[in-house]
Structures are given as structure tokens and as C-alpha cells.
Design a protein around this motif. Structure first.
Motif, PDB file in Angstrom:
ATOM      1  N   VAL A  32      55.108 180.052  48.030  1.00  0.00           N
ATOM      2  CA  VAL A  32      56.388 179.444  48.380  1.00  0.00           C
ATOM      3  C   VAL A  32      57.466 180.524  48.386  1.00  0.00           C
ATOM      4  CG1 VAL A  32      55.803 177.158  47.444  1.00  0.00           C
ATOM      5  CG2 VAL A  32      56.947 178.850  45.986  1.00  0.00           C
ATOM      6  N   ALA A  33      58.565 180.223  49.045  1.00  0.00           N
ATOM      7  CA  ALA A  33      59.733 181.099  48.993  1.00  0.00           C
ATOM      8  C   ALA A  33      60.537 180.724  47.758  1.00  0.00           C
ATOM      9  CB  ALA A  33      60.578 180.925  50.249  1.00  0.00           C
ATOM     10  N   GLY A  34      60.957 181.735  47.020  1.00  0.00           N
ATOM     11  CA  GLY A  34      61.765 181.505  45.836  1.00  0.00           C
ATOM     12  C   GLY A  34      62.896 182.504  45.759  1.00  0.00           C
ATOM     13  N   THR A  35      63.869 182.200  44.934  1.00  0.00           N
ATOM     14  CA  THR A  35      64.960 183.133  44.683  1.00  0.00           C
ATOM     15  C   THR A  35      64.438 184.256  43.797  1.00  0.00           C
ATOM     16  OG1 THR A  35      66.604 181.386  44.847  1.00  0.00           O
ATOM     17  CG2 THR A  35      67.274 183.395  43.706  1.00  0.00           C
ATOM     18  N   PHE A  36      64.684 185.495  44.196  1.00  0.00           N
ATOM     19  CA  PHE A  36      64.258 186.660  43.424  1.00  0.00           C
ATOM     20  C   PHE A  36      65.250 186.829  42.278  1.00  0.00           C
ATOM     21  CE2 PHE A  36      63.799 191.586  43.685  1.00  0.00           C
ATOM     22  CZ  PHE A  36      63.105 191.596  42.497  1.00  0.00           C
ATOM     23  N   GLY A  37      64.840 186.378  41.109  1.00  0.00           N
ATOM     24  CA  GLY A  37      65.647 186.338  39.904  1.00  0.00           C
ATOM     25  C   GLY A  37      65.495 184.944  39.324  1.00  0.00           C
ATOM     26  N   LEU A  38      64.945 184.843  38.139  1.00  0.00           N
ATOM     27  CA  LEU A  38      64.653 183.534  37.557  1.00  0.00           C
ATOM     28  C   LEU A  38      65.934 182.753  37.296  1.00  0.00           C
ATOM     29  CD1 LEU A  38      61.887 182.236  36.526  1.00  0.00           C
ATOM     30  CD2 LEU A  38      62.933 182.480  34.293  1.00  0.00           C
ATOM     31  N   LEU A  39      65.949 181.523  37.754  1.00  0.00           N
ATOM     32  CA  LEU A  39      67.087 180.629  37.547  1.00  0.00           C
ATOM     33  C   LEU A  39      66.646 179.518  36.593  1.00  0.00           C
ATOM     34  CD1 LEU A  39      68.299 180.513  41.234  1.00  0.00           C
ATOM     35  CD2 LEU A  39      69.471 181.588  39.303  1.00  0.00           C
ATOM     36  N   PRO A  40      66.950 179.671  35.303  1.00  0.00           N
ATOM     37  CA  PRO A  40      66.564 178.626  34.352  1.00  0.00           C
ATOM     38  C   PRO A  40      67.267 177.314  34.700  1.00  0.00           C
ATOM     39  CG  PRO A  40      67.997 180.254  33.302  1.00  0.00           C
ATOM     40  CD  PRO A  40      67.704 180.753  34.686  1.00  0.00           C
ATOM     41  N   VAL A  41      66.721 176.206  34.221  1.00  0.00           N
ATOM     42  CA  VAL A  41      67.267 174.895  34.577  1.00  0.00           C
ATOM     43  C   VAL A  41      68.732 174.751  34.184  1.00  0.00           C
ATOM     44  CG1 VAL A  41      65.034 173.746  34.586  1.00  0.00           C
ATOM     45  CG2 VAL A  41      66.348 173.853  32.468  1.00  0.00           C
ATOM     46  N   TRP A  42      69.197 175.495  33.212  1.00  0.00           N
ATOM     47  CA  TRP A  42      70.586 175.398  32.772  1.00  0.00           C
ATOM     48  C   TRP A  42      71.538 176.307  33.552  1.00  0.00           C
ATOM     49  CZ3 TRP A  42      71.778 180.224  31.221  1.00  0.00           C
ATOM     50  CH2 TRP A  42      70.760 181.009  30.672  1.00  0.00           C
ATOM     51  N   ALA A  43      71.019 177.157  34.445  1.00  0.00           N
ATOM     52  CA  ALA A  43      71.887 178.047  35.229  1.00  0.00           C
ATOM     53  C   ALA A  43      72.813 177.219  36.122  1.00  0.00           C
ATOM     54  CB  ALA A  43      71.057 178.999  36.075  1.00  0.00           C
ATOM     55  N   LYS A  44      74.055 177.607  36.194  1.00  0.00           N
ATOM     56  CA  LYS A  44      75.062 176.862  36.973  1.00  0.00           C
ATOM     57  C   LYS A  44      75.232 177.401  38.397  1.00  0.00           C
ATOM     58  CE  LYS A  44      76.546 174.304  33.479  1.00  0.00           C
ATOM     59  NZ  LYS A  44      75.507 173.418  33.042  1.00  0.00           N
ATOM     60  N   VAL A  45      74.980 178.696  38.581  1.00  0.00           N
ATOM     61  CA  VAL A  45      75.170 179.306  39.899  1.00  0.00           C
ATOM     62  C   VAL A  45      73.961 180.175  40.243  1.00  0.00           C
ATOM     63  CG1 VAL A  45      77.699 179.291  39.799  1.00  0.00           C
ATOM     64  CG2 VAL A  45      76.449 181.250  38.901  1.00  0.00           C
ATOM     65  N   ARG A  46      73.652 180.241  41.524  1.00  0.00           N
ATOM     66  CA  ARG A  46      72.513 181.054  41.980  1.00  0.00           C
ATOM     67  C   ARG A  46      72.713 182.541  41.707  1.00  0.00           C
ATOM     68  NH1 ARG A  46      68.731 178.614  45.242  1.00  0.00           N
ATOM     69  NH2 ARG A  46      69.290 176.567  46.014  1.00  0.00           N
ATOM     70  N   ALA A  47      73.954 182.984  41.627  1.00  0.00           N
ATOM     71  CA  ALA A  47      74.234 184.403  41.375  1.00  0.00           C
ATOM     72  C   ALA A  47      73.660 184.861  40.038  1.00  0.00           C
ATOM     73  CB  ALA A  47      75.738 184.659  41.415  1.00  0.00           C
ATOM     74  N   PHE A  48      73.329 183.927  39.161  1.00  0.00           N
ATOM     75  CA  PHE A  48      72.694 184.271  37.882  1.00  0.00           C
ATOM     76  C   PHE A  48      71.404 185.061  38.107  1.00  0.00           C
ATOM     77  CE2 PHE A  48      70.293 183.399  33.980  1.00  0.00           C
ATOM     78  CZ  PHE A  48      71.250 183.701  33.019  1.00  0.00           C
ATOM     79  N   ALA A  49      70.764 184.862  39.259  1.00  0.00           N
ATOM     80  CA  ALA A  49      69.508 185.546  39.583  1.00  0.00           C
ATOM     81  C   ALA A  49      69.654 187.066  39.578  1.00  0.00           C
ATOM     82  CB  ALA A  49      68.989 185.083  40.938  1.00  0.00           C
ATOM     83  N   LYS A  50      70.843 187.570  39.819  1.00  0.00           N
ATOM     84  CA  LYS A  50      71.049 189.018  39.836  1.00  0.00           C
ATOM     85  C   LYS A  50      70.950 189.623  38.444  1.00  0.00           C
ATOM     86  CE  LYS A  50      73.618 188.890  44.103  1.00  0.00           C
ATOM     87  NZ  LYS A  50      74.848 189.115  44.816  1.00  0.00           N
ATOM     88  N   ARG A  51      70.869 188.775  37.415  1.00  0.00           N
ATOM     89  CA  ARG A  51      70.731 189.247  36.032  1.00  0.00           C
ATOM     90  C   ARG A  51      69.324 189.000  35.481  1.00  0.00           C
ATOM     91  NH1 ARG A  51      75.294 186.006  33.224  1.00  0.00           N
ATOM     92  NH2 ARG A  51      74.134 186.719  31.430  1.00  0.00           N
ATOM     93  N   THR A  52      68.470 188.309  36.246  1.00  0.00           N
ATOM     94  CA  THR A  52      67.174 187.882  35.700  1.00  0.00           C
ATOM     95  C   THR A  52      65.995 188.223  36.609  1.00  0.00           C
ATOM     96  OG1 THR A  52      67.525 185.701  36.669  1.00  0.00           O
ATOM     97  CG2 THR A  52      68.182 185.983  34.348  1.00  0.00           C
ATOM     98  N   TYR A  53      66.091 189.294  37.378  1.00  0.00           N
ATOM     99  CA  TYR A  53      64.985 189.637  38.271  1.00  0.00           C
ATOM    100  C   TYR A  53      63.853 190.360  37.549  1.00  0.00           C
ATOM    101  CZ  TYR A  53      67.587 194.037  38.635  1.00  0.00           C
ATOM    102  OH  TYR A  53      68.266 195.192  38.341  1.00  0.00           O
ATOM    103  N   ASN A  54      64.119 190.936  36.383  1.00  0.00           N
ATOM    104  CA  ASN A  54      63.092 191.540  35.535  1.00  0.00           C
ATOM    105  C   ASN A  54      63.126 190.866  34.174  1.00  0.00           C
ATOM    106  OD1 ASN A  54      62.260 193.472  37.387  1.00  0.00           O
ATOM    107  ND2 ASN A  54      63.523 195.084  36.533  1.00  0.00           N
ATOM    108  N   ALA A  55      61.959 190.704  33.568  1.00  0.00           N
ATOM    109  CA  ALA A  55      61.863 190.150  32.216  1.00  0.00           C
ATOM    110  C   ALA A  55      60.993 191.085  31.377  1.00  0.00           C
ATOM    111  CB  ALA A  55      61.256 188.752  32.240  1.00  0.00           C
ATOM    112  N   ARG A  56      61.531 191.531  30.264  1.00  0.00           N
ATOM    113  CA  ARG A  56      60.761 192.383  29.353  1.00  0.00           C
ATOM    114  C   ARG A  56      59.672 191.535  28.690  1.00  0.00           C
ATOM    115  NH1 ARG A  56      63.460 197.094  27.576  1.00  0.00           N
ATOM    116  NH2 ARG A  56      62.338 196.938  25.617  1.00  0.00           N
ATOM    117  N   THR A  57      58.434 191.980  28.769  1.00  0.00           N
ATOM    118  CA  THR A  57      57.330 191.204  28.180  1.00  0.00           C
ATOM    119  C   THR A  57      57.498 191.049  26.671  1.00  0.00           C
ATOM    120  OG1 THR A  57      55.958 193.181  27.937  1.00  0.00           O
ATOM    121  CG2 THR A  57      55.688 191.887  29.946  1.00  0.00           C
TER     122      THR A  57
END
Length: 191
Positions: A32-57
Motif C-alpha cells: 500500500v501507499a503510506g506516508t513516509f514517517g509514522l503517524l501515531p493515532v494521536w498525531a494531529k497533523v500530517r507534518a508530524f511525519a517529518k519527525r518520525t521517519y526513523n525509529a531507533r530499535t
């Protein structure tokens, strides 16, 4: 190709990109196509994805942005022909293209979430998981000299199915490590 994507197009944090996952009710993976940057269910704006494109294991299980996807086992593959990282060996940032030595696409380990936004953008989103790369011969060359060296997790061969089928945190963590030393090659200035 998922709707909303164009073949050969680069994905940037906040843009649309492909992700592969196994739906709960099927054995066959879906893309599927998705936004590059995880958007948790509580995120208010899509721009949040610019802070969540990598996750430290090391911290994905605890960080608010990633812990829901981690604990629910929302695992995905992020397909990529290449990734780009800055190298500072010349004293300034020079972007390098990193790809598989054999020319095949990369399968990057990731996490996904789904949220209805009420617009026509993708409801899916994803992040790439990263690990320490201090000893990896290719990936340790990137980022600022004082910064920790990190790499996305490039899965190969049977690791791809093992990642999508991982059913426990132990199974997941067993796959989260730098790829084989000879799997990747890098070239300066080739964007």
C-alpha cells in the motif's frame, strides 16, 4: 504499484511511499501507499511525519510515537532502490547514494500505523528502524563526525519473511542488526 505512487519517484519524509505488510487475515503480503514517517493515532497533523521517519530499535518500544506499532507487531518492509546519507569526510556535507551491491531493491525493516484523516491522503504511515553502525564498513562513514553512526535495517533473503512473520519481540530483535558488510555500496554525489 499502489495508488498514488509513481515508479522511480524518490520518497521524502512526509511524502507517500510504498510499504509491504501482512494483513492479519492473510498469509500473502500486501503493498500500500503510506506516508513516509509514522503517524501515531494521536498525531494531529500530517507534518508530524517529518519527525518520525526513523525509529531507533533501542527505544521504539518505549517512545510514544512508535510504541503502539511496536507492541502490536505492526511490521512492514519499506522497499527502496537506494537511500541517501550525508558524508562529512571532506569537511562538509556531501550526499551519497547507498544501494545493494547486486543492484536488487533493498527491503528495509519498518513499523506501520493506520489512521483515518478525513482527506484523500494515505491512511497508512510507516517508519524505518535503525541500529548502531559504528562497525559497519559502509554505514559508519555517514553523518557528522560527532554523531552516532546509524543505519537502517536492510533485510536479505529469508530475513524478509522472518520479519513479516515475527510473532514476538525476541523474534523481532533477532533481526534488527546491521546488514552483511558486503551487501551495500555507496557513491558520492549520485542523487
Amino acid at each position: 504499484m499502489p495508488e498514488g505512487l509513481t515508479a522511480g519517484k524518490d520518497a521524502y519524509p512526509g511524502s507517500a511511499g510504498p510499504m509491504i505488510f501482512k494483513p492479519d487475515d492473510r498469509e500473502t503480503p500486501s503493498c500500500v501507499a503510506g506516508t513516509f514517517g509514522l503517524l501515531p493515532v494521536w498525531a494531529k497533523v500530517r507534518a508530524f511525519a517529518k519527525r518520525t521517519y526513523n525509529a531507533r530499535t533501542e527505544t521504539a518500544a518505549e517512545k510514544p510515537s512508535f510504541r503502539n506499532a511496536w507492541h502490536k507487531g505492526h511490521l512492514c518492509i519499506v522497499p527502496a532502490n537506494a537511500i541517501y546519507e550525508p558524508c562529512y569526510e571532506t569537511g562538509k556535507a556531501v550526499w551519497w547514494r547507498i544501494e545493494r551491491a547486486d543492484g536488487l531493491p533493498m527491503a528495509l525493516a519498518g513499523l506501520w500505523e493506520r489512521k483515518q484523516w478525513g482527506d484523500d491522503g494515505p491512511s497508512w504511515s510507516f517508519t524505518m528502524l535503525t541500529v548502531n553502525a559504528d562497525t559497519h564498513p559502509v554505514m559508519r562513514r555517514f553523518h557528522k563526525p560527532q554523531d552516532e553512526k546509524r543505519t537502517v535495517v536492510v533485510l536479505d533473503g529469508s530475513q524478509i519473511d522472518a520479519w513479516l512473520g515475527a510473532s514476538s519481540e525476541a523474534d523481532m530483535r533477532a533481526l534488527l542488526r546491521p546488514c552483511a558488510d558486503d551487501l551495500l555500496v555507496a557513491e558520492a554525489g549520485r542523487l
